[in-house]
Design an enzyme around this catalytic site. Structure first.
Site, PDB file in Angstrom:
ATOM      1  N   LYS A   1       6.965   6.798   2.773  1.00  0.00           N
ATOM      2  CA  LYS A   1       5.596   6.295   3.104  1.00  0.00           C
ATOM      3  C   LYS A   1       6.034   5.187   3.823  1.00  0.00           C
ATOM      4  CE  LYS A   1       2.853   3.118   0.540  1.00  0.00           C
ATOM      5  NZ  LYS A   1       2.864   2.283  -1.188  1.00  0.00           N
TER       6      LYS A   1
ATOM      7  N   ASP B   1       6.596   2.744  -5.779  1.00  0.00           N
ATOM      8  CA  ASP B   1       6.833   2.415  -4.401  1.00  0.00           C
ATOM      9  C   ASP B   1       7.295   1.036  -3.636  1.00  0.00           C
ATOM     10  OD1 ASP B   1       5.015   4.919  -5.132  1.00  0.00           O
ATOM     11  OD2 ASP B   1       3.441   4.160  -3.443  1.00  0.00           O
TER      12      ASP B   1
ATOM     13  N   LYS C   1       3.439  10.518   2.646  1.00  0.00           N
ATOM     14  CA  LYS C   1       2.868   9.020   2.119  1.00  0.00           C
ATOM     15  C   LYS C   1       1.907   8.407   3.494  1.00  0.00           C
ATOM     16  CE  LYS C   1       0.659   5.477  -1.157  1.00  0.00           C
ATOM     17  NZ  LYS C   1       1.043   4.926  -3.006  1.00  0.00           N
TER      18      LYS C   1
END
Lengths: 313, 497
Positions: free
Chosen positions: A213, A149, A249
């Site tokens: 995300k 991430d 996400k």
């Protein structure tokens, strides 16, 4: 204004200006909170939420023991007798930790389906050199993280240096190799407008993101329905152009099962049933799991359980 | 670009039986809060009165085709007693009351309606077929807001009419449609009462029940008997009201066809007329518009309330350079609309209001196909009983096609393209109607320029179907006479001396 990006293959690509009307986005986003899931549909949705969860701990105070406890809950969210009572709750999708704690998580999640995600590229600020960011990624991958991430450089993005943002994501993607998924955090709470959120989404997708995300969870606001809606629309537009499915996400800010249901309904209506899978949709959350578990027990037994009944780390 | 699969197998939950695939179990609003009597009379002079001719008609739930109850069929004699009651109330009580007192009653009605909002929403949905989501979140709050808004005007009329003296007309006859039954009742009653008139209200024959239930609100507010009277019935009842010499002012919302009849009928009498009629409103999408929000605006503009909306954005004009993309997105969005039982909280489109209307819409769809336009409807499953239609659109529509000229008043959109702003304006104005329009562009200057030149009573920019009691509403040409709502909504209800 359109943005010009030199792709890795040398082609000069334009990301066209894509205006977003924030009033319209907010109205549409609010409409998903009016969806009402009942009975069997609700139970399915709640269990799906667990299977889509990146159970997260990102604190300076994280210790190996703390991460082990989190991993225990990730593998088996409910104690056995309750798990049986509700007909089985799946393990969560991944555990998300700082790079230094990746080896602990990897050890404890071996032989399970739960992935190990590591935040990276000098999370959450991204304010180090490009070399250090890559080293950060390489180490996490070599220690066994299967999902990275990364955070984009807002330093570069906000001053209009989109090429640097693009190049960094491309290099991180390379560093992930074939072993790790790349989720690109836009930190939408720092981007200012929804036009910028859409632009950042396109940039990340163009550079090779597997997932986009919303947030690090360290900046307010984190994920919101309007921001997520704009990102889902960028994913849809990319799918329409290329046939390729990018994941989404939302992270930081989804705390209750009720909110999460609105997100699921939104994914279903904007992108379709194909996206209702942990391979294409995740919730990044540290506090959501307990509310979802309570709601699952409520659906099956008709009564609310205290968190003490199933434990929390 | 290569997408990597993760090293490990996917979690067992991902493909197992427990994964949610977008199924929505029924989520029905309970109808137990509503008590429908087997039979209703007229509400005249503060009491329930049986129809003099003894005739009743049935009102149906259009989603199930079941009879809900019987309602009095108003004769000329019934209308006469109602007008007489209103006239007496006006002369004896209402005209002597201060504006502040009148406002007090309206405030009480608004509060009482808020308190019973759920019950009214359910009844509106049962009798009219609209989704509970809309009656709950739009019709009821809007009706309350209208009452609140005009309650505030009742003691401030001197500011509305400047330095000029004005007085109430006396008895106002009000005829309302079936698409927003309670909301239209509030639109009509609130300014009339605030301005000091008494009213005889005739709800539409397919949807009389919320107006009749509103009589309980009138009663609970302590309003003097005869200030609000409700007479039910179909066309002839309305005609009797229009022709009654005691009615000084007629307010009508409904079809252009009936509006013309009313204009003819009232021409020989001393009457003032406001008409809020049909529309064929244009929705213009420029290539620099916020596309996804514009798609949403178009969907809300035409499919809100099954398209039973006088200002529905029923003619879509898309700049040719983006039309393929836009229509693709539009069709995809339409596919996610849920048509189903109106009481289900997830229903987006409920039942068509009546069999008559269903037949009319189907006839126009058939006509559209015959005249060569390209038809698309969504693939959703419709309930087995009741009057339902899938959301639909026509492409390649000729400017002279019936479906491009006539108001369909159903969930059917026509799509055409244009090349320049000039062409968009010309096409949008190419109609005998002029109620509303929508324009979508990211360029402020373009929005203002185009809006200014559209001949429509309301022009929405980068949104659609926004209503506010403070804002006047009404049309050009065959869309009507006069304005309702806002300061302008007061004018028709007082005579300026």
């Amino acid at each position: 204004m359109g943005v010009k990006i030199r792709l890795t293959n040398g082609v000069l690509e334009t990301i066209p200006h894509h205006p977003i009307d924030s009033v319209g986005v907010s109205e549409r986003a609010a409409s998903f909170t009016k969806r009402s899931l009942k009975k069997g549909s609700k139970l399915e949705a709640l269990k799906t939420m667990v299977a889509m969860m990146d159970l997260t701990t990102l604190e300076g105070a994280d210790t190996p023991e703390r991460v082990r406890q989190l991993c225990g809950r990730a593998r088996q969210p409910l104690p056995a007798h309750l798990d049986e009572l509700v007909g089985g709750v799946p393990p969560v999708a991944a555990v998300c930790v700082y790079p230094a704690l990746v080896p602990v998580a990897v050890e404890f999640l071996a032989e399970t389906s739960v992935q190990v995600a590591s935040v990276s590229t000098a999370f959450p600020s991204s304010q180090v050199s490009g070399e250090l960011k890559l080293l950060d990624v390489q180490q996490a991958v070599s220690w066994g993280a299967t999902e990275i991430d990364m955070v984009i450089s807002r330093n570069a993005f906000l001053r209009g240096d989109y090429q640097t943002v693009y190049d960094e994501i491309v290099k991180v993607k390379e560093a992930c190799g074939t072993g790790a998924h790349l989720k690109v955090i836009l930190e939408t709470g720092e981007l200012g407008t929804l036009d910028q959120v859409y632009r950042a989404s396109k940039l990340a997708i163009l550079a090779g993101a597997d997932f986009i995300k919303t947030s690090t969870g360290k900046v307010q606001p984190g994920a919101t329905l309007p921001v997520t809606l704009v990102m889902l629309q960028s994913i849809f537009d990319h799918f329409q152009q290329s046939g390729q499915r990018i994941g989404m996400k939302p992270a930081g800010g989804v705390r209750t099962a009720k909110e999460a249901i609105a997100y699921l309904c939104m994914v279903y209506e904007v992108l379709g049933v194909e996206w209702l899978t942990p391979t294409l949709f995740r919730f990044g959350a540290s506090r959501l799991l307990n509310d979802v578990l309570r709601q699952i027990l409520r659906q099956v037994t008709g009564s609310y359980y205290n968190e003490e009944v199933f434990g929390s780390e | 670009m290569n997408r990597v699969e993760t090293g490990k197998s996917t979690s067992k939950g991902s493909e197992g039986p427990s994964v949610w695939k977008g199924e929505f179990a029924p989520s029905m609003e309970s109808s137990s809060t509503v008590k429908i009597r087997p039979r209703y009379g007229h509400y005249i002079a503060g009491g329930w009165v049986a129809p003099k001719a003894g005739r009743y008609f049935k009102t149906l739930n259009p989603a199930t085709e079941e009879v809900l109850c019987e309602v009095a069929e108003g004769s000329e004699a019934d209308v006469g007693s109602a007008v007489q009651a209103a006239d007496r109330a006006y002369k004896d009580v209402w005209s002597k009351m201060s504006g502040a007192e009148r406002g007090g009653y309206l405030f009480r009605m608004a509060r009482l309606l808020q308190e019973r909002a759920r019950e009214f929403a359910v009844l509106e949905t049962l009798d009219g077929g609209k989704p509970i989501k809309e009656s709950r979140d739009f019709d009821l709050p809007s009706a309350c807001n209208h009452l609140f808004y005009y309650a505030g005007w009742a003691d401030k009329l001197e500011y509305a009419f400047g330095k000029r003296e004005s007085r109430a007309w006396g008895v106002a006859g009000q005829i309302i449609p079936w698409n927003f039954p309670l909301l239209m009742a509030a639109w009509k009653i609130a300014p009339a009462l605030a301005c000091g008139n008494c009213v005889v209200l005739k709800p539409a024959e397919t949807t009389p029940l919320t107006a009749l239930l509103f009589a309980e609100i009138v009663e609970a507010s302590g309003l003097p008997p005869g200030v609000v009277n409700i007479v039910t019935g179909a066309g002839p009842t309305g005609a009797a009201l229009v022709r009654h010499p005691g009615v000084k002012k007629i307010a009508f919302t409904g079809s252009t066809e009936i509006g013309k009849l009313i204009a003819q009928n009232s021409a020989e009498f001393d009457k003032r007329l406001t008409l809020e009629l049909g529309g064929k409103s244009a929705h213009i999408i420029f290539e620099d518009a916020p596309i996804d929000q514009a798609v949403e605006g178009v969907v809300q503009g035409i499919f809100f309330n099954q398209g039973h909306v006088c200002c529905a954005g029923s003619r879509l004009f898309v700049e040719e350079s983006i039309s393929t993309l836009f229509v693709e997105k539009l069709k995809r969005r339409m596919e996610t609309l849920r048509v189903g039982p109106p009481l289900d909280k997830n229903t987006d489109l409920g039942a068509i209001n009546s069999k008559e209307q269903l037949t009319k819409i189907q006839g126009l769809i058939q006509r559209g196909k015959e005249e060569g336009a390209l038809y698309f409807e969504t693939s959703c499953k419709l309930p087995d009983r009741g009057y339902f239609l899938r959301p639909a659109l026509f492409e390649r529509v000729s400017p002279s096609a019936t479906i491009q000229r006539e108001e369909i008043f159903g969930p059917v959109l026509t799509v055409s393209t244009f090349r320049t702003p000039e062409e968009a304006i010309q096409k949008a104005n190419d109609t005998q109607y002029g109620l509303a329009a929508g324009v979508w562009s990211d360029k402020g200057a373009k929005l203002f320029e185009v809006s200014r030149r559209l001949k429509a009573g309301v022009v929405w920019a980068n949104t659609y179907n926004k209503f506010d009691p403070c804002s006047p509403f009404g049309g050009y040409f065959e869309s009507g006479w006069g304005r309702e709502g806002g300061l302008h909504g007061l004018y028709p209800y007082r005579e300026v001396l």
